[in-house]
Structure formats: C-alpha cells, structure tokens
Design a protein around this motif. Structure first.
Motif, PDB file in Angstrom:
ATOM      1  N   UNK A  69     -28.177  -8.767 -98.657  1.00 49.84           N
ATOM      2  CA  UNK A  69     -29.333  -8.876 -98.998  1.00 49.84           C
ATOM      3  C   UNK A  69     -29.965 -10.332 -98.456  1.00 49.84           C
ATOM      4  N   UNK A  70     -30.973 -10.702 -99.519  1.00 50.01           N
ATOM      5  CA  UNK A  70     -31.547 -11.997 -98.844  1.00 50.01           C
ATOM      6  C   UNK A  70     -31.638 -12.993-100.245  1.00 50.01           C
ATOM      7  N   UNK A  71     -31.582 -14.149-100.302  1.00 49.34           N
ATOM      8  CA  UNK A  71     -32.010 -15.211-101.359  1.00 49.34           C
ATOM      9  C   UNK A  71     -30.572 -15.926-101.569  1.00 49.34           C
ATOM     10  N   UNK A  72     -30.599 -16.604-102.926  1.00 53.78           N
ATOM     11  CA  UNK A  72     -29.825 -17.707-103.124  1.00 53.78           C
ATOM     12  C   UNK A  72     -29.669 -17.883-104.574  1.00 53.78           C
ATOM     13  N   UNK A  73     -28.690 -18.406-104.923  1.00 52.63           N
ATOM     14  CA  UNK A  73     -28.618 -18.810-106.592  1.00 52.63           C
ATOM     15  C   UNK A  73     -27.845 -19.979-106.695  1.00 52.63           C
ATOM     16  N   UNK A  74     -28.128 -20.702-108.030  1.00 53.08           N
ATOM     17  CA  UNK A  74     -27.376 -21.780-108.423  1.00 53.08           C
ATOM     18  C   UNK A  74     -26.651 -21.463-109.670  1.00 53.08           C
ATOM     19  N   UNK A  75     -25.396 -21.491-109.786  1.00 54.77           N
ATOM     20  CA  UNK A  75     -24.372 -21.371-110.950  1.00 54.77           C
ATOM     21  C   UNK A  75     -24.037 -22.039-111.554  1.00 54.77           C
ATOM     22  N   UNK A  76     -24.105 -22.379-113.235  1.00 57.97           N
ATOM     23  CA  UNK A  76     -23.566 -23.544-113.801  1.00 57.97           C
ATOM     24  C   UNK A  76     -23.840 -23.746-115.204  1.00 57.97           C
ATOM     25  N   UNK A  77     -23.545 -24.741-116.076  1.00 56.63           N
ATOM     26  CA  UNK A  77     -23.866 -24.929-117.451  1.00 56.63           C
ATOM     27  C   UNK A  77     -25.364 -24.667-117.564  1.00 56.63           C
TER      28      UNK A  77
END
Length: 375
Positions: free
Chosen positions: A232-240
């Motif tokens: 698809x398209x887009x991004x993400x940040x994963x974390x606490x």
C-alpha cells in the motif's frame, strides 16, 4: 538569470551518467517486475484492493486534515492497534509515508544536547532525520556495533543509535543484537528502520526486531513502511506507549502533515490481515531471493548474498548500469538501477526485489535476461 545554476548542474549530471527521468507505467505491463518493493505480491491482491475501495467509499478520498484535527479515523486507530500487536510492540502511530515516519522518529527522539549515532549505510530518510534533528550526529562504520559502542562512550547525556534493519542497497542485515547491547551499555535508545524487514523476516513476517527478540523492549523503537510488503502506502512508528505519545505531541511530520488517506489505511489493514492468515508468504519471499542469488552467482555475476528480499548485482560503472537496466527492460525485465549518490559506497548496481509470487520459470527467465545483457 534566476535558477541559471540548474543548467550547469544538469550538464554535470549528464556527463557523469547520473540523469534520472520519470517513466510513467501503464496499469498493465508485459514486463516481469523485479524493480518494485511488492515483496509479497499484495499490491494487486483482490482483498487488498477491495480494502482500499471499501475504505474510500466509507471515509472518502482523503483524510481531510492533519491527524490532530480531522485526519484520524477509526480506521487509522484500528490499523495502529493491529500493526503494534502483529509486530510485538506496545503501540503504533501511522504516518503519510515511511519517509515521514523516519523523520518523526529521529527528530523527536534526538533533542538538543543529544547524540545520534548513525550507520554509514542508512537510508536517506534516516540521514535527513539526523540533519533536521537538534542533536549532534556521528556517522559510524557500516554494521559495526563496536563503532557504535565507541561513539556512545564518548558522550554524556541522551543518545540514540539509528540503523536500518535491512539495508536497501545490498539487502544485508544489521547486527541488531550487537547494536542493542552497545546501546544498553550506555543507556541509549535504538531506532530501527524495518522497511525491508516487515513481511519478510521474523515469525510470519513480523519483522527483524521481532526476530531479534527486541520487539516490545522499552528502549527500542521501530519504523515501518506500508508500501513494500503490505503493498500500500504510508508508514508507522512502533514502540513504547510513552514514546508514541511523545511523537503525537512533538513530531512535526505528524502534527503538520495531512493524515494518511483512508484508502491507503484500508489497503494496509487488509494486507496485514492476509499476511496473518498466510504467513508462508514471508518465507517464500526469502526463498526466491536466495534462489536468485544462487543462480546469478552460478552465471558468473557478482551478486550480494541477500539477508531478506533484496538482491543486488554489481555493475562496472554508472553508465553501464543504466545501459544494463535499459537492455533488461528491452528484453522484458524491469529491474532497479542504483547509482551515486543513492549508493553510499559509490558502486553502481542493479537492484532486484524478490517477490513471493514469482514462479520458478520467472526466476529462470530473470536470471537469463540479466546474464545475456551484462555489460
């Protein structure tokens, strides 16, 4: 004359064989595609395209504003919850692109007085994040935890190490456990760009941090893109959760950017659910990459052994790399062509991306065309 220097720059690029041009593609193409980042073959999967269409019908063509105004929908929250759960992190935050996610993670987690330790092979988005951050950046040798340890040892105060998990040029993997150990010795955070790991590495494609046992750690943050394995398209940040809450309040590419379009969020969510149901796609992408490498090297080509789904083949020069890619295209094969300044080592190469949906006959055809058109 205004912008007169542009002509001079254009001529220098032409002489160096570094001119880049746009090539719009049609909806249907006879070319065998080893240039895209559609690692799992999901970009045109009926469930993924229907997920995009259903989201557009429900939420409209755009998100209508920044995430803090009107751009957050229930769909965005659903995607964030499922991404975090799948990858093994406490929370997630979706951005309009992986590039924006990387800028957010680096700039918001490296305030004035902090040190950023950045791998020499990092992606341009991480490099740009370092340039925009208020902290001081020190670039270390590629994939070298001892160099990271030495850099951190010479600094007092907040610090963060930044690295790709799988480097986009040659497809080699970073030594994640070594990097984490170096950071923990000095109380530093670790930011990992898993753009090329999600969907390919880890249990069922859960990513490189998950495979290394780092997912969910309170000192590890990961970024991902929705435009590669998830089609698809887009991004993400994963974390606490506390890190994600900080980004909501401090990351400029989140606060001031329009939210990811609902169709893109719907497509990513559908792809993520499909990957959960069909985890074998991740393993297959790796198998295809290894088979490509084996066949290419057997044909006498200089190919870098892949750690994920990227296979690079060295070319003699930028000009010959461009010609090689063009000849492949004329023979029905689309491949990537990486040249300076996109490559940190100055070595031009063809860049192939393995796809889980490639057949044995297609792999054989790709290797044959690359071998027959070599400079």
């Amino acid at each position: 004359m205004a912008f007169g220097w542009i002509d001079e720059q254009a001529e220098l690029r032409r002489r160096a064989g570094l001119v880049r041009t746009l090539r719009p593609r049609a909806a249907e193409s006879p070319l065998l595609d080893l240039a895209s980042n559609d690692y799992l073959g999901l970009a045109r999967h009926p469930e993924v395209t229907e997920g995009a269409a259903r989201a557009a019908r429900t939420w409209g063509g755009g998100s209508t504003g920044s995430r803090l105004v009107t751009g957050s929908t229930e769909l965005h929250a659903e995607l964030e919850d499922e991404l975090a759960d799948f990858c093994g992190f406490e929370a997630a935050l979706v951005f309009s692109s992986g590039y924006a996610a990387n800028l957010a993670a680096v700039t918001a987690l490296a305030p004035h007085g902090s040190l950023i330790v950045s791998d020499a092979g990092n992606h341009a988005s991480l490099i740009d994040g370092c340039r925009l951050a208020r902290g001081t950046t020190q670039v270390t040798a590629h994939a070298d935890p001892d160099a990271v340890r030495k850099a951190l040892g010479g600094h007092e105060g907040p610090a963060v190490a930044v690295s790709d998990t799988v480097f986009s040029v040659d497809g080699d993997a970073a030594p994640l456990t070594g990097l984490a150990a170096a950071c923990r010795e000095h109380g530093a955070g670790l930011v990992l760009d898993d753009a090329h790991g999600l969907g390919v590495l880890g249990d069922g494609g859960r990513g490189a941090p998950h495979a290394a046992g780092l997912a969910g750690a309170d000192d590890v943050v990961a970024t991902v893109t929705l435009s590669k394995s998830l089609g698809g398209q887009g991004g993400a940040v994963l974390g606490p959760s506390r890190v994600i809450g900080h980004l909501v309040n401090a990351a400029r590419t989140f606060i001031f950017d329009t939210g990811l379009a609902p169709a893109a969020a719907g497509a990513a969510l559908a792809a993520l659910r499909l990957l959960r149901r069909e985890p074998g796609r991740a393993a297959r992408a790796g198998e295809v990459a290894r088979e490509l490498h084996t066949r290419l090297t057997a044909a006498g080509l200089e190919a870098v052994r892949p750690d994920a789904a990227v296979v690079s083949v060295r070319a003699p020069s930028p000009e010959q790399a461009v010609r090689w890619a063009a000849d492949c295209r004329a023979a029905g094969l689309s491949v990537g062509c990486f040249r300076p300044p996109s490559v940190p080592d100055g070595v031009s190469r063809l860049r192939l991306t393995a796809r889980a949906d490639l057949s044995g006959a297609e792999i054989e055809r790709a290797v044959r065309v690359i071998g027959e058109t070599r400079p």
